[in-house]
Design a protein around this motif. Structure first.
Motif, PDB file in Angstrom:
ATOM      1  N   ILE A 272       0.714  -1.236   0.163  1.00 11.32           N
ATOM      2  CA  ILE A 272      -0.006   0.254   0.114  1.00 11.32           C
ATOM      3  C   ILE A 272       1.105   1.108   0.040  1.00 11.32           C
ATOM      4  O   ILE A 272       1.648   1.674   0.958  1.00 11.32           O
ATOM      5  N   GLY A 273       0.847   2.114  -1.107  1.00  6.98           N
ATOM      6  CA  GLY A 273       1.567   3.118  -1.122  1.00  6.98           C
ATOM      7  C   GLY A 273       2.824   2.659  -2.111  1.00  6.98           C
ATOM      8  O   GLY A 273       3.836   1.917  -1.631  1.00  6.98           O
TER       9      GLY A 273
ATOM     10  N   GLY B 168       5.198   4.280  -4.117  1.00  4.88           N
ATOM     11  CA  GLY B 168       6.081   5.648  -4.742  1.00  4.88           C
ATOM     12  C   GLY B 168       7.518   5.060  -4.321  1.00  4.88           C
ATOM     13  O   GLY B 168       7.752   3.763  -4.873  1.00  4.88           O
TER      14      GLY B 168
ATOM     15  N   ASP C  46      -2.491   2.123  -4.825  1.00  8.09           N
ATOM     16  CA  ASP C  46      -1.869   3.539  -4.732  1.00  8.09           C
ATOM     17  C   ASP C  46      -3.136   4.574  -5.051  1.00  8.09           C
ATOM     18  O   ASP C  46      -3.838   4.171  -6.045  1.00  8.09           O
TER      19      ASP C  46
ATOM     20  N   PHE D  43      -7.104   1.784  -0.011  1.00 10.90           N
ATOM     21  CA  PHE D  43      -6.661   0.510   0.708  1.00 10.90           C
ATOM     22  C   PHE D  43      -8.063  -0.083   1.473  1.00 10.90           C
ATOM     23  O   PHE D  43      -7.888  -1.298   1.740  1.00 10.90           O
TER      24      PHE D  43
ATOM     25  N   TRP E 229      -0.720   8.773   7.024  1.00  7.83           N
ATOM     26  CA  TRP E 229      -1.393   7.428   6.592  1.00  7.83           C
ATOM     27  C   TRP E 229      -0.934   6.202   7.347  1.00  7.83           C
ATOM     28  O   TRP E 229      -1.468   5.121   7.190  1.00  7.83           O
ATOM     29  N   HIS E 230       0.395   6.286   7.803  1.00  5.42           N
ATOM     30  CA  HIS E 230       0.767   4.985   8.346  1.00  5.42           C
ATOM     31  C   HIS E 230      -0.144   4.213   9.383  1.00  5.42           C
ATOM     32  O   HIS E 230      -0.508   3.070   8.961  1.00  5.42           O
TER      33      HIS E 230
ATOM     34  N   LEU F  31      -8.084  11.121  -1.284  1.00  2.00           N
ATOM     35  CA  LEU F  31      -7.569  10.249  -0.287  1.00  2.00           C
ATOM     36  C   LEU F  31      -6.333  10.199  -0.157  1.00  2.00           C
ATOM     37  O   LEU F  31      -5.745   9.832   1.191  1.00  2.00           O
TER      38      LEU F  31
ATOM     39  N   TRP G 231       6.343  15.902   0.819  1.00  4.53           N
ATOM     40  CA  TRP G 231       5.451  15.955   1.739  1.00  4.53           C
ATOM     41  C   TRP G 231       6.257  15.922   3.150  1.00  4.53           C
ATOM     42  O   TRP G 231       5.751  16.054   4.348  1.00  4.53           O
TER      43      TRP G 231
ATOM     44  N   ASN H 278      12.472  10.925   8.984  1.00  3.00           N
ATOM     45  CA  ASN H 278      12.642  10.582   7.671  1.00  3.00           C
ATOM     46  C   ASN H 278      14.071   9.610   7.802  1.00  3.00           C
ATOM     47  O   ASN H 278      13.919   8.558   7.956  1.00  3.00           O
TER      48      ASN H 278
HETATM   49  N1  LIG Z   1      13.049   2.200   5.798  1.00  4.13           N
HETATM   50  C1  LIG Z   1      13.459   3.208   4.846  1.00  4.13           C
HETATM   51  O1  LIG Z   1      15.030   3.209   4.805  1.00  4.13           O
HETATM   52  C2  LIG Z   1      12.954   3.918   4.083  1.00  4.13           C
HETATM   53  C3  LIG Z   1      13.480   4.571   3.066  1.00  4.13           C
HETATM   54  C4  LIG Z   1      12.650   5.475   2.236  1.00  4.13           C
HETATM   55  C5  LIG Z   1      11.326   5.866   2.487  1.00  4.13           C
HETATM   56  N2  LIG Z   1      10.769   5.065   3.808  1.00  4.13           N
HETATM   57  C6  LIG Z   1       9.366   5.377   4.108  1.00  4.13           C
HETATM   58  O2  LIG Z   1       8.389   4.946   2.972  1.00  4.13           O
HETATM   59  C7  LIG Z   1       7.559   6.038   3.219  1.00  4.13           C
HETATM   60  C8  LIG Z   1       7.190   6.461   1.771  1.00  4.13           C
HETATM   61  O3  LIG Z   1       8.433   7.192   1.269  1.00  4.13           O
HETATM   62  P1  LIG Z   1       8.589   7.464  -0.259  1.00  4.13           P
HETATM   63  O4  LIG Z   1       9.697   8.165  -0.346  1.00  4.13           O
HETATM   64  O5  LIG Z   1       8.294   6.405  -1.047  1.00  4.13           O
HETATM   65  O6  LIG Z   1       7.238   8.512  -0.519  1.00  4.13           O
HETATM   66  P2  LIG Z   1       6.456   8.801  -1.845  1.00  4.13           P
HETATM   67  O7  LIG Z   1       5.809  10.009  -1.829  1.00  4.13           O
HETATM   68  O8  LIG Z   1       7.449   8.492  -3.009  1.00  4.13           O
HETATM   69  O9  LIG Z   1       5.421   7.440  -1.945  1.00  4.13           O
HETATM   70  C9  LIG Z   1       4.184   7.443  -1.275  1.00  4.13           C
HETATM   71  C10 LIG Z   1       3.403   6.680  -2.035  1.00  4.13           C
HETATM   72  O10 LIG Z   1       2.055   6.521  -1.310  1.00  4.13           O
HETATM   73  C11 LIG Z   1       0.987   6.996  -2.234  1.00  4.13           C
HETATM   74  N3  LIG Z   1      -0.369   7.171  -1.260  1.00  4.13           N
HETATM   75  C12 LIG Z   1      -0.535   8.258  -0.594  1.00  4.13           C
HETATM   76  N4  LIG Z   1      -1.633   8.217   0.026  1.00  4.13           N
HETATM   77  C13 LIG Z   1      -2.050   6.875  -0.196  1.00  4.13           C
HETATM   78  C14 LIG Z   1      -3.130   6.140   0.239  1.00  4.13           C
HETATM   79  N5  LIG Z   1      -4.083   6.560   1.190  1.00  4.13           N
HETATM   80  N6  LIG Z   1      -3.351   4.883  -0.150  1.00  4.13           N
HETATM   81  C15 LIG Z   1      -2.381   4.235  -0.916  1.00  4.13           C
HETATM   82  N7  LIG Z   1      -1.207   4.909  -1.361  1.00  4.13           N
HETATM   83  C16 LIG Z   1      -1.177   6.427  -0.760  1.00  4.13           C
HETATM   84  C17 LIG Z   1       1.403   8.232  -2.961  1.00  4.13           C
HETATM   85  O11 LIG Z   1       0.713   8.468  -4.053  1.00  4.13           O
HETATM   86  C18 LIG Z   1       2.697   7.526  -3.333  1.00  4.13           C
HETATM   87  O12 LIG Z   1       2.753   7.001  -4.331  1.00  4.13           O
HETATM   88  C19 LIG Z   1       7.800   7.001   4.240  1.00  4.13           C
HETATM   89  O13 LIG Z   1       7.124   6.899   5.494  1.00  4.13           O
HETATM   90  C20 LIG Z   1       9.271   6.910   4.218  1.00  4.13           C
HETATM   91  O14 LIG Z   1       9.587   7.361   5.729  1.00  4.13           O
HETATM   92  C21 LIG Z   1      11.436   4.310   4.565  1.00  4.13           C
END
Ligand SMILES: NC(=O)c1ccc[n+]([C@@H]2O[C@H](COP(=O)([O-])OP(=O)(O)OC[C@H]3O[C@@H](n4cnc5c(N)ncnc54)[C@H](O)[C@@H]3O)[C@@H](O)[C@H]2O)c1
Length: 426
Positions: free
Chosen positions: A42-43, A45, A68, A91, A111-112, A210, A229, A242
């Motif tokens: 879910i999500g 990106g 997504d 979702f 959203w987590h 959403l 964001w 982050n």
């Molecule tokens: N563990 C790690 O090392 C690590 C590394 C990078 C990112 N992250 C985490 O991953 C998460 C995402 O980061 P990112 O850089 O990929 O962000 P991003 O903005 O690139 O991706 C987020 C995605 O979620 C989608 N989204 C938003 N609301 C939604 C919903 N209600 N339902 C479904 N999809 C939804 C968005 O459209 C987008 O495609 C963050 O919480 C970040 O902290 C963790």
């Protein structure tokens, strides 16, 4: 005896758990080793796209659904999954799919917890990206729900699944560098300016309502959008939650996954002159009876601090231990050093999650939610200190309250937009 070995470590417990009222998924008991785990992302990106590839490539796991609110990211992710993958925008519809055993959540931070709570209530095991929650109150609910619904909830802080880090922590506790009183968490890197973005219509194929979910309704801008964001309080918490959370997590692990007596935090917006709401500079000290965690964040540099952009240093009476990009290194004195190696291979964080799911045993998790909550809360407390200017925060984890300042305590929770209230209140 070293300070570390005297410390008590929090033990995961399922005592007091009540039986889930509804269990939709088949992942309710121990699975046979040959059974395929059906996973959904879910999500999708930057990070979620990586989840699809990672889960899909593990034997015994198949990514059967992706979700997504942005069609482009959804379709891109689907290409990396199995041929019969299902695509969802919402979702809530995905969670109705009884064939799904596990979900990973890589949406923006706001959203987590709402999605994780709904997933647990639908009987799924959950891998939730860091930080597990947007605010401290949500984190407490997630911990409670994981216990109540008896599911595996892995927090995406992957350093706890690195063999050299696990071995380094063992050595630290055995007194390899004597009594350890200070653990430094370093987040020192250049993160560019984002400029000022004008309101515009959301891109085609995007369900922006959403995407906003619980957050207030505001016009779409390119900065309040993919990745950027992170720098707005409504959705993220800046770089401390982050990247900084990875280092705070290592220091909290070294301290035995405990809450400090008080948090002193300060920072500034010295470098950014753009849409950023979160600071470029942040310092936080987490005070314990027997030591300190010191967090230092500077986002306007491309040089290292004490050898690290993202790293940790534990300072003991008989040397120091460093956790960073070069691995784990012990410096018993200024002229000697040795590299810490894992005595045996260790599963990565995703493999470890799937092992725990297969056994239906949250105690097998390397980054269980109850530990993730402490790290996430410490990051949020640092932000609250910065935002309110209250230099001495006292947090009571049992009451889930900052006990010495009402203005700071108000930031322990957020308000939820109508229609996007939390599905679970404990
Ligand atoms: N563990 C790690 O090392 C690590 C590394 C990078 C990112 N992250 C985490 O991953 C998460 C995402 O980061 P990112 O850089 O990929 O962000 P991003 O903005 O690139 O991706 C987020 C995605 O979620 C989608 N989204 C938003 N609301 C939604 C919903 N209600 N339902 C479904 N999809 C939804 C968005 O459209 C987008 O495609 C963050 O919480 C970040 O902290 C963790």
């Amino acid at each position: 005896m070293s300070t570390m070995t005297r410390r008590k470590f929090i033990k995961a417990t399922s005592a007091g758990a009540t039986v889930a009222p509804l269990i939709f998924s088949r992942a309710w008991g121990r699975m046979s080793p040959n059974e395929t785990i059906h996973h959904a992302v879910i999500g999708t990106g930057g990070q979620g796209g990586g989840h699809v590839r990672k889960f899909q490539n593990i034997r015994g796991c198949e990514v059967v659904a992706v979700c997504d609110v942005d069609r482009k990211n959804r379709e891109k992710a689907a290409k990396d999954a199995a041929a019969n993958v299902k695509m969802y925008t919402d979702f809530r519809r995905l969670l109705e799919n009884k064939a799904i055993d596990t979900v990973s959540i890589a949406t923006p931070d706001h959203w987590h917890t709402p999605i994780a709570l709904a997933a647990l209530m639908a009987g799924k095991h959950v891998y939730v990206e860091k930080p597990c929650s947007h605010n401290i109150y949500e984190a407490s609910l997630l911990k409670k729900a994981a216990t109540q619904y008896k599911k595996c909830v892995q927090h995406g802080t992957q350093r706890r699944s690195k063999g050299d880090h696990i071995e380094g922590m063992r050595l630290l506790r055995e007194g390899a560098i004597g009594d350890v009183y200070v653990h430094k968490a370093i987040n020192h890197q250049l993160r560019g300016k984002i400029g000022k973005a004008k309101p515009e219509a959301p891109p085609e194929g995007v369900d922006y309502d959403l995407w906003l979910g619980p957050a207030p309704e505001v016009p779409f801008t390119r900065n309040r959008w993919h990745y950027e964001w992170h720098w707005f309080w409504d959705y993220g918490g800046g770089d401390v939650v982050n990247d900084g959370i990875h280092q705070i997590d290592v220091s909290v692990w070294a301290m035995g996954d405990r809450y400090p007596n008080r948090v002193v935090a300060t920072g500034g917006m010295f470098y950014y002159d753009d849409d950023h709401e979160t600071p470029d500079t942040l310092m936080a000290v987490f005070d314990y009876d027997d030591g300190q965690i010191i967090f230092e964040q500077r986002l306007y540099t491309d040089y290292k601090l004490e050898g690290h952009d993202n790293g940790n240093i534990s300072y003991g009476t008989d040397g120091r231990m460093e956790f960073g990009r070069d691995g784990v290194i012990v410096y018993p004195n200024e002229s000697d050093s040795y590299q810490v190696k894992s005595p045996e291979p260790v599963e990565g964080i995703v493999e470890n999650f799937l092992t725990a799911v297969r056994a239906n045993d949250p105690s097998l998790l390397n980054s269980p939610i109850e530990k993730g909550v402490v790290s996430s809360d410490l990051c949020n407390l640092a932000n609250i200190g910065y935002r309110t200017g209250v230099a001495d925060l006292r947090f009571d984890p049992d009451k889930v309250e900052i006990t010495n300042n009402a203005e700071a305590n108000a930031l322990v929770r957020r308000s939820y937009r109508k229609g996007y209230e939390l599905p679970y209140e404990g």
